[in-house]
Scaffold this motif. Structure first.
Motif: not given
Length: 144
Positions: A2-5, A11-15, A73-78, A88-96
């Motif tokens: 399964p895939n996610s946003l 950015s995650f902190q704002t939502v 870089q918190n410019l948008c979601s992907v 990026e998930l393992k390194s903490g750059l992105l949050i699922e």
């Protein structure tokens, strides 16, 4: 899988507390998507349509690395297959942020600029044989 946003940590902190569907349909964080010419984009658009979601897309690219970087870089979601953002998930750059209804991406990537290695060649041949076997099975089921 399964895939996610996926979002950058800031950015995650704002939502935080919102569902992926609320984030996609909202206006707080725009979304970056693969270009319309890619098969992945067709899958994404189909999923969004089926779920009644309209994404506020501000950036499109054929370069997956560019999409991931804009999110990191918190410019948008992907919105991408999870396999594309594992590092990026393992390194903490992105949050699922999981989707309520999973989107199962089924495209197999055998990328790389180098000519096909022996392993890739064997893998492709295996896939071809599996597809042929499935085709024969479906044909025999339709005849019977």
């Amino acid at each position: 899988t399964p895939n996610s946003l996926y979002l950058g940590a800031k950015s995650f902190q704002t939502v935080k507390g919102k569902t992926a569907e609320e984030i996609i349909g909202g206006s707080e964080i725009p979304i970056a998507l693969p270009s319309r010419s890619s098969s992945i984009r067709a899958e994404i658009d189909s999923y969004l349509t089926q779920e009644g979601l309209h994404a506020h897309c501000v950036f499109e690219s054929n370069m997956i690395s560019a999409l991931k970087k804009t999110a990191a870089q918190n410019l948008c979601s992907v919105f991408l297959p999870k396999a594309f953002v594992m590092d990026e998930l393992k390194s903490g750059l992105l949050i699922e942020v999981p989707l309520k209804k999973p989107w199962d991406h089924r495209t197999v990537l055998l990328g790389g600029a180098n000519p096909m290695s022996d392993l890739k060649t064997r893998w492709v041949n295996l896939l071809i044989e599996e597809i042929k076997a499935l085709s024969r099975h479906q044909y025999s089921d339709s005849v019977n």
